[in-house]
Design an enzyme around this catalytic site. Structure first.
Site, PDB file in Angstrom:
ATOM      1  N   GLU A  44      -7.695   2.974 -44.724  1.00  0.00           N
ATOM      2  CA  GLU A  44      -8.866   2.787 -44.079  1.00  0.00           C
ATOM      3  C   GLU A  44     -10.088   2.322 -44.773  1.00  0.00           C
ATOM      4  OE1 GLU A  44      -6.025   5.137 -41.614  1.00  0.00           O
ATOM      5  OE2 GLU A  44      -6.986   5.634 -43.586  1.00  0.00           O
ATOM      6  N   HIS A  92      -5.750  11.938 -32.051  1.00  0.00           N
ATOM      7  CA  HIS A  92      -5.466  10.838 -30.922  1.00  0.00           C
ATOM      8  C   HIS A  92      -6.222  10.925 -29.925  1.00  0.00           C
ATOM      9  CE1 HIS A  92      -1.725  10.962 -33.322  1.00  0.00           C
ATOM     10  NE2 HIS A  92      -1.575   9.523 -32.945  1.00  0.00           N
TER      11      HIS A  92
END
Length: 682
Positions: free
Chosen positions: A412, A483
Site C-alpha cells: 500500500e 473488510h
C-alpha cells in the site's frame, strides 16, 4: 593498474578548470555546513542541521551528474553539499537554514536542512527517512512512459534502507525496470545506532543483489574521482538501459548525526580521530597540490573567495523577510475543479437509473478518454476480464492499455508513494489509485498518505499531488475485521486532503469527475454495500459534476434535521418517511456528500429551520466525524437549538464477522428511529 597509478591517471586526465570548480564547490559546501550551528547558537535559526562533512565527495558527484533539464533529484536532509553541487547558491542554502520566506524549497514551511528547488527538479522531500525513494520510482515511471530523457536520483543514508517502503520502492523499480539511481551514503550509523544493529550484511546494497534488472555499483564515497566515476556510470547506464542502479558509497560521518546528537557518547576518541583523518576535502586538496594541478596560493585564493561568498550570503539571509503569520492558510488545498454544467451538484435527469458500480466505471472511462494523461492502478484490479474485487475498473485495461491501467504489488505504501511521485512529472497527469482492496487495509499506506497531504503546503504551492485515492469503505456485507470498517473519522483530521463520501450513483459519478479534474489529493470513499443496491441507483446526466463542499438536501422537512452520508443516508430516508406517514414529524435529510470541505452553510440553514439535529454515520460515535459536525453546530447554532445535538453511529468496538455481531455494532433504521423519536420529544 595499482591504486597510486589510478589516482595519478584520474587527476591528470581531468582539466584544471573542472578540478578547481570542484574544489570551490567543496569548500563552499563545507563552509556553509560548518557555519550552520552558529545560527542556532545565536538563536537565529537552523535548529535542525545534519552535517554533510565526510560525505562531501559522493555528494559533489551526485550534484555534478544531475542535469536539471532532464533529471529529477531527491536529496535527503544531509545533502547540503549535493544541493550546492547541483546549483543552489549560498543565499538559497542560508534562506532554507534560517527558514526565511525567500527559501526556494518552501518559504520556511519545512525543517531547516531540507534543501530543494522544485523549479529545477530538485524535489522537496520530507523528514521521514527514505520515503522519497517511492517518489523517485513514481517519477521514473513517468519518465519511461513518456519516453523522456533523464533519470530520477534518490539519495539517502544507509540506515534508512531498513524502512519497509524502501524495499517496496527498489523492488518496484526492479519489476517495472525504471531509470532510477538509488544512492546509499553509508557512514556506518543511523543516528547513534551502528550499522551492525541495522542489518547482517556489512554493505546494505548486498541486501538487493538477488533482485532482477538492477545493477549495483560500490564506490569510495570519500574519494572525489571514484564517486564521480560511479555516479557518471550509474546515470548513463540507468538512462540507456531503462533500469535501476544502486550506488553504495562508503563515507565517514565527521560530526554528530545532528545538532541534537552528541556522538562522543557512543564513539570513542580513536574513531573520531580516524574519521577526521579521512576528510574528503583535505584529501582532494592534497591531491591537487601533489600532482601539480593547483598551487597552495590558488587554493588559498579560492578559500578566501568562498569566505566572501558566505559572508555576503549571510548578510542577504539576515536581511531577507520572515514568513508572514497571515500566510499559514495559504496553499493548504490545491485548486479544485469548479463544475460548469452543474454548479450546485443537482439535476433533473429522468433517464434510466444506474447503480453506483456503473456510475463509477463509466465516469472513470469518460475521464480517461478526456485526459490521456490519466492513470489508474492498485491491487488486483487489472487482470484480463476482472476489474478489481468489485469490478469497478472492469474493461479499462482493455480500452486504455497496460501502461495506463495496471496492477500494483500488494504494498500500500508503494501504491500511494509512487502516485505522489508520478504526478510530479507533468501537471496534466492525474493518478487514480485503489489504495487498498478494502479501506481497512489502507493503514500500511498512512506514512505516504500523510506525506502527500502536506506536499502542496510544504512547497508553498510549487507542487500539487494530483491524486484520487479510491477506497471501498464500510460494512453491512458481513466482512468483519479489515473488510467492514469505515475510516473517515481518522483521515479527515489531516489538512490538505479533500474527503468525499457519496450515497447515490449520481453523486458518485459527479464527485469522482470533480476529483479527477482537480489539483491536489482527494480521498474518495465508496460505500461498497451500495455498489449494486437498487436504492442507491439514480439517473445520471452526461458529464454530471458535483462541487466539493456542497451538501444535498435529499428530503425537505421542518421538525428535525438528519445530517448523514454514505450507507446511513438511506436509513435516514427510510426513518424520515416512516415518521412522516405516522404524522409524527417531517424530517429534513442532509446528505453531506463532502466531508472536507464541509458545507457549513447548508447545515446551519437546516438547523435554523428545524431546531433539532440528529447526526448519523456508520463510523464509531466516539472519535467519529459526527463529533466535528456536532461541535460546529453547538458552537455556531446553539441559540437555534431546542434540544441537544444527538448522534447515532457504530459502537466503540471493531466490526464483528458474525452477522449478529455486525448488526449489534453498526447503526440501523431501528437505532436511528429510536434516537429521532427521543430528540423529537425532548
Amino acid at each position: 593498474m595499482n591504486p597510486d597509478i589510478k589516482e595519478i591517471y584520474k587527476i591528470k586526465t581531468t582539466d584544471k578548470e573542472t578540478l578547481l570548480k570542484w574544489y570551490q564547490l567543496l569548500r563552499l559546501g563545507r563552509s556553509l555546513d560548518d557555519r550552520a550551528p552558529n545560527y542556532l547558537k545565536q538563536a537565529i535559526g537552523w535548529s535542525y542541521h545534519a552535517p554533510a562533512a565526510g560525505h562531501d565527495a559522493i555528494q559533489l558527484a551526485i550534484g555534478q551528474v544531475f542535469d536539471r533539464n532532464k533529471d529529477h533529484l531527491f536529496p535527503y536532509y544531509r545533502d547540503l553539499q549535493t544541493s550546492v553541487s547541483a546549483g543552489l547558491t549560498a543565499e538559497e542554502i542560508i534562506y532554507n537554514g534560517i527558514s526565511k520566506d525567500t527559501d526556494v524549497a518552501g518559504g520556511g514551511r519545512h525543517m531547516s536542512n531540507h534543501f530543494a528547488k522544485p523549479e529545477w527538479n530538485i524535489h522537496n522531500v520530507s523528514s521521514c527517512t527514505g520515503n522519497h525513494t517511492l517518489h523517485a520510482v513514481g517519477i521514473a515511471r513517468a519518465i519511461k512512459y513518456y519516453k523522456s530523457k533523464g533519470v530520477a536520483i534518490s539519495s539517502q543514508g544507509e540506515s534508512s534502507v531498513s524502512e519497509g517502503y524502501v524495499y517496496e520502492a527498489i523492488n518496484g523499480a526492479s519489476k517495472e525496470m525504471l531509470p532510477v539511481v538509488f544512492v546509499f551514503q553509508d557512514n556506518g550509523y543511523g543516528i547513534s545506532v551502528p550499522k551492525k544493529d541495522q542489518q547482517a550484511n556489512r554493505k546494505v546494497a548486498k541486501n538487493f543483489e538477488g533482485l532482477k534488472n538492477i545493477r549495483i555499483l560500490y564506490c569510495n564515497g570519500k574519494d572525489v574521482f571514484d564517486s564521480m566515476n560511479a555516479m557518471t556510470e550509474a546515470v548513463k547506464w540507468a538512462e540507456e538501459n531503462q533500469k535501476p542502479v544502486i550506488v553504495h558509497a562508503n563515507c565517514v560521518r565527521i560530526h554528530s548525526h545532528s545538532n541534537s546528537d552528541r556522538h562522543e557518547l557512543y564513539r570513542d576518541k580513536a574513531e573520531l580521530n580516524y574519521v577526521r583523518e579521512y576528510d574528503p576535502i583535505a584529501k582532494f586538496r592534497r591531491l591537487l597540490i601533489r600532482y601539480n594541478r593547483a598551487t597552495e596560493d590558488e587554493l588559498n585564493q579560492i578559500d578566501e573567495h568562498v569566505k566572501e561568498v558566505v559572508k555576503k550570503a549571510h548578510k542577504a539571509g539576515m536581511a531577507a523577510p520572515d514568513p508572514s503569520p497571515d500566510s499559514v492558510h495559504d496553499f493548504v488545498y490545491a485548486p479544485a475543479y469548479q463544475p460548469q454544467k452543474f454548479p450546485d451538484g443537482t439535476h433533473n435527469e429522468t433517464s434510466e437509473p444506474k447503480k453506483i458500480i456503473e456510475a463509477l466505471n463509466s465516469t472513470l472511462k469518460a475521464e480517461f478518454r478526456r485526459n490521456p494523461d490519466t492513470f489508474i492502478y492498485g491491487q488486483d484490479m487489472a487482470n484480463k476480464d476482472k476489474g478489481g474485487i468489485f469490478n469497478v475498473s472492469k474493461g479499462m485495461q482493455q480500452e486504455f492499455g497496460h501502461q495506463r491501467v495496471f496492477n500494483a504489488p500488494i504494498a500500500e505504501d508503494f501504491i500511494m508513494g509512487t502516485a505522489n511521485g508520478m504526478s510530479r512529472f507533468n501537471k496534466n497527469i492525474r493518478v487514480v489509485v485503489e489504495g487498498a482492496e478494502f479501506a481497512d487495509y489502507f493503514w500500511p499506506a498512512m506514512e505516504q498518505f500523510v506525506e502527500t497531504t502536506h506536499e502542496y503546503w510544504r512547497t508553498k504551492g510549487q507542487y500539487s499531488p494530483n491524486v484520487t485515492v479510491r477506497l471501498a469503505s464500510g460494512g453491512y456485507i458481513g466482512g468483519g475485521l479489515y473488510h467492514s470498517q469505515t475510516i473517515e473519522g481518522a483521515l479527515t483530521t489531516f489538512p490538505g486532503v479533500r474527503v468525499v463520501y457519496p450515497s447515490y450513483a449520481d453523486d458518485a459519478a459527479g464527485l469522482l469527475r470533480t476529483s479527477m479534474r482537480s489539483q491536489g489529493m482527494t480521498l474518495f470513499l465508496e460505500p461498497k454495500a451500495l455498489y449494486n443496491s437498487p436504492k442507491a441507483a439514480t439517473p445520471i446526466p452526461e458529464d454530471f459534476e458535483v462541487p466539493f463542499g456542497k451538501a444535498r438536501i435529499r428530503r425537505n422537512g421542518s421538525d428535525l434535521t438528519m445530517i448523514t452520508y454514505g450507507n446511513t443516508t438511506h436509513m435516514c430516508m427510510d426513518v424520515a418517511e416512516k415518521l412522516s406517514k405516522e404524522g409524527i414529524a417531517e424530517c429534513e435529510v442532509v446528505d453531506l456528500r463532502s466531508l472536507v470541505p464541509l458545507d457549513k452553510e447548508t447545515i446551519l440553514e437546516s438547523v435554523k429551520k428545524t431546531s433539532r439535529v440528529l447526526v448519523v454515520h456508520e463510523d464509531k460515535v466516539f472519535g467519529g466525524f459526527g463529533g466535528e459536525v456536532s461541535a460546529y453546530i453547538s458552537e455556531h447554532a446553539f441559540k437555534f437549538l431546542d434540544a441537544p445535538v444527538m448522534r447515532v453511529g457504530a459502537e466503540f468496538t471493531p466490526v464483528g464477522f458474525n452477522r449478529i455481531l455486525e448488526a449489534a455494532i453498526l447503526p440501523n433504521t431501528e437505532k436511528i428511529e429510536n434516537a429521532a423519536r427521543e430528540i423529537l420529544t425532548f
